[in-house]
Design an enzyme around this catalytic site. Structure first.
Site, PDB file in Angstrom:
ATOM      1  N   CYS A   2      20.207  52.635  66.214  1.00 47.00           N
ATOM      2  CA  CYS A   2      21.544  52.064  66.428  1.00 47.00           C
ATOM      3  C   CYS A   2      22.602  53.170  66.492  1.00 47.00           C
ATOM      4  O   CYS A   2      22.370  54.313  66.070  1.00 47.00           O
ATOM      5  CB  CYS A   2      21.874  51.025  65.349  1.00 47.00           C
ATOM      6  SG  CYS A   2      22.655  51.680  63.871  1.00 47.00           S
ATOM      7  N   CYS A   5      23.443  54.897  63.212  1.00 42.62           N
ATOM      8  CA  CYS A   5      22.374  55.809  62.782  1.00 42.62           C
ATOM      9  C   CYS A   5      22.479  57.121  63.569  1.00 42.62           C
ATOM     10  O   CYS A   5      22.245  58.206  63.024  1.00 42.62           O
ATOM     11  CB  CYS A   5      21.004  55.167  62.989  1.00 42.62           C
ATOM     12  SG  CYS A   5      20.589  53.942  61.717  1.00 42.62           S
ATOM     13  N   ASP A  28      37.582  54.873  63.054  1.00 42.55           N
ATOM     14  CA  ASP A  28      37.154  53.941  64.105  1.00 42.55           C
ATOM     15  C   ASP A  28      37.667  54.450  65.453  1.00 42.55           C
ATOM     16  O   ASP A  28      38.811  54.912  65.564  1.00 42.55           O
ATOM     17  CB  ASP A  28      37.704  52.533  63.822  1.00 42.55           C
ATOM     18  CG  ASP A  28      37.015  51.468  64.659  1.00 42.55           C
ATOM     19  OD1 ASP A  28      36.284  50.640  64.096  1.00 42.55           O
ATOM     20  OD2 ASP A  28      37.202  51.478  65.905  1.00 42.55           O
ATOM     21  N   HIS A  44      19.758  52.558  57.321  1.00 44.14           N
ATOM     22  CA  HIS A  44      20.064  51.412  58.174  1.00 44.14           C
ATOM     23  C   HIS A  44      19.896  50.097  57.415  1.00 44.14           C
ATOM     24  O   HIS A  44      18.780  49.696  57.094  1.00 44.14           O
ATOM     25  CB  HIS A  44      19.175  51.410  59.421  1.00 44.14           C
ATOM     26  CG  HIS A  44      19.563  50.328  60.387  1.00 44.14           C
ATOM     27  ND1 HIS A  44      20.573  50.484  61.310  1.00 44.14           N
ATOM     28  CD2 HIS A  44      19.115  49.065  60.526  1.00 44.14           C
ATOM     29  CE1 HIS A  44      20.710  49.363  61.997  1.00 44.14           C
ATOM     30  NE2 HIS A  44      19.841  48.481  61.540  1.00 44.14           N
ATOM     31  N   ASN A  82      32.453  42.446  58.858  1.00 44.74           N
ATOM     32  CA  ASN A  82      32.094  41.344  59.739  1.00 44.74           C
ATOM     33  C   ASN A  82      30.585  41.161  59.657  1.00 44.74           C
ATOM     34  O   ASN A  82      29.837  42.127  59.815  1.00 44.74           O
ATOM     35  CB  ASN A  82      32.505  41.666  61.179  1.00 44.74           C
ATOM     36  CG  ASN A  82      34.015  41.811  61.316  1.00 44.74           C
ATOM     37  OD1 ASN A  82      34.772  41.124  60.645  1.00 44.74           O
ATOM     38  ND2 ASN A  82      34.442  42.722  62.181  1.00 44.74           N
ATOM     39  N   GLY A  88      31.843  38.159  64.033  1.00 44.56           N
ATOM     40  CA  GLY A  88      32.367  39.135  64.994  1.00 44.56           C
ATOM     41  C   GLY A  88      31.763  40.517  64.844  1.00 44.56           C
ATOM     42  O   GLY A  88      32.350  41.509  65.287  1.00 44.56           O
ATOM     43  N   HIS A  95      28.873  47.981  57.906  1.00 39.98           N
ATOM     44  CA  HIS A  95      30.047  48.853  57.822  1.00 39.98           C
ATOM     45  C   HIS A  95      31.221  48.076  57.260  1.00 39.98           C
ATOM     46  O   HIS A  95      31.346  46.868  57.472  1.00 39.98           O
ATOM     47  CB  HIS A  95      30.411  49.452  59.189  1.00 39.98           C
ATOM     48  CG  HIS A  95      30.542  48.447  60.292  1.00 39.98           C
ATOM     49  ND1 HIS A  95      29.448  47.893  60.926  1.00 39.98           N
ATOM     50  CD2 HIS A  95      31.635  47.888  60.869  1.00 39.98           C
ATOM     51  CE1 HIS A  95      29.864  47.046  61.860  1.00 39.98           C
ATOM     52  NE2 HIS A  95      31.192  47.012  61.834  1.00 39.98           N
ATOM     53  N   HIS A  97      35.357  48.000  57.247  1.00 40.41           N
ATOM     54  CA  HIS A  97      36.583  48.465  57.892  1.00 40.41           C
ATOM     55  C   HIS A  97      37.629  48.648  56.796  1.00 40.41           C
ATOM     56  O   HIS A  97      37.933  47.689  56.075  1.00 40.41           O
ATOM     57  CB  HIS A  97      37.109  47.432  58.884  1.00 40.41           C
ATOM     58  CG  HIS A  97      36.190  47.117  60.029  1.00 40.41           C
ATOM     59  ND1 HIS A  97      36.375  47.622  61.295  1.00 40.41           N
ATOM     60  CD2 HIS A  97      35.088  46.332  60.108  1.00 40.41           C
ATOM     61  CE1 HIS A  97      35.435  47.155  62.107  1.00 40.41           C
ATOM     62  NE2 HIS A  97      34.641  46.370  61.416  1.00 40.41           N
TER      63      HIS A  97
HETATM   64  P1  AMP Z   1      32.281  45.286  64.164  1.00 38.44           P
HETATM   65  O1  AMP Z   1      32.883  44.431  65.243  1.00 38.44           O
HETATM   66  O2  AMP Z   1      32.678  44.842  62.794  1.00 38.44           O
HETATM   67  O3  AMP Z   1      30.792  45.453  64.325  1.00 38.44           O
HETATM   68  O4  AMP Z   1      32.960  46.702  64.306  1.00 38.44           O
HETATM   69  C1  AMP Z   1      32.392  47.763  65.016  1.00 38.44           C
HETATM   70  C2  AMP Z   1      33.438  48.840  65.073  1.00 38.44           C
HETATM   71  O5  AMP Z   1      32.816  50.042  65.451  1.00 38.44           O
HETATM   72  C3  AMP Z   1      34.566  48.559  66.081  1.00 38.44           C
HETATM   73  O6  AMP Z   1      35.816  48.555  65.402  1.00 38.44           O
HETATM   74  C4  AMP Z   1      34.450  49.738  67.056  1.00 38.44           C
HETATM   75  O7  AMP Z   1      35.699  50.195  67.514  1.00 38.44           O
HETATM   76  C5  AMP Z   1      33.736  50.783  66.220  1.00 38.44           C
HETATM   77  N1  AMP Z   1      32.955  51.784  66.940  1.00 38.44           N
HETATM   78  C6  AMP Z   1      32.029  51.576  67.900  1.00 38.44           C
HETATM   79  N2  AMP Z   1      31.495  52.745  68.300  1.00 38.44           N
HETATM   80  C7  AMP Z   1      32.094  53.724  67.575  1.00 38.44           C
HETATM   81  C8  AMP Z   1      31.978  55.141  67.523  1.00 38.44           C
HETATM   82  N3  AMP Z   1      31.117  55.816  68.314  1.00 38.44           N
HETATM   83  N4  AMP Z   1      32.762  55.823  66.665  1.00 38.44           N
HETATM   84  C9  AMP Z   1      33.633  55.172  65.872  1.00 38.44           C
HETATM   85  N5  AMP Z   1      33.782  53.832  65.864  1.00 38.44           N
HETATM   86  C10 AMP Z   1      33.039  53.107  66.702  1.00 38.44           C
END
Ligand code: AMP
Length: 118
Positions: A2, A5, A28, A44, A82, A88, A95, A97
């Site tokens: 992923c 990872c 982010d 993971h 989420n 979402g 993770h 936020h």
């Molecule tokens: P979620 O919708 O809770 O799964 O949030 C995924 C988050 O990962 C989103 O806020 C994206 O902007 C963020 N995201 C995706 N790819 C990357 C990346 N390469 N570096 C930093 N943030 C990322």
């Protein structure tokens, strides 16, 4: 493997804030607040529903340290995870936020149409 990872193992670059043996915090890529940080376990785990209490106990002081490092410990912040499709979740690696840097509204957390029957 992923995307998070790949960030952990350095295959994909990240704007890192803090790291220890078990956890990592980075900005982010698409912030929705003046400060928007993601905090992840290095191993993971797919989502919050799969995490155990031991990991949650360990990640708590790490998150608090990130908040302090970013100067959010006194001004305040929001911590969000989420979980799954209806939550979402887009990246299937647990993770949190960490959102702050200004007075946050509640709008991002609502269903588009809260009165709609589900
Ligand atoms: P979620 O919708 O809770 O799964 O949030 C995924 C988050 O990962 C989103 O806020 C994206 O902007 C963020 N995201 C995706 N790819 C990357 C990346 N390469 N570096 C930093 N943030 C990322």
């Amino acid at each position: 493997m992923c995307i998070f990872c790949k960030i952990v193992n350095g295959e994909i670059p990240s704007n890192k804030i803090l790291e220890d043996e078990h956890f990592m915090a980075f900005h982010d890529i698409n912030p929705i607040a003046p400060v928007h940080i993601l905090i992840i376990p290095k191993v993971h785990v797919e989502c919050f529903q799969d995490v155990n209490g031991e990991m949650m106990a360990a990640i708590t002081p790490f998150i608090q340290d990130v908040a302090t490092k970013m100067g959010l410990d006194r001004s305040g912040y929001r911590l969000v995870t989420n979980n799954g499709a209806d939550g979402g979740q887009e990246v299937p690696h647990l993770h949190f936020h960490l959102l702050g840097g200004g007075r946050l509204k509640w709008t991002h957390l609502h269903h588009d149409n809260p009165k709609e029957s589900m």
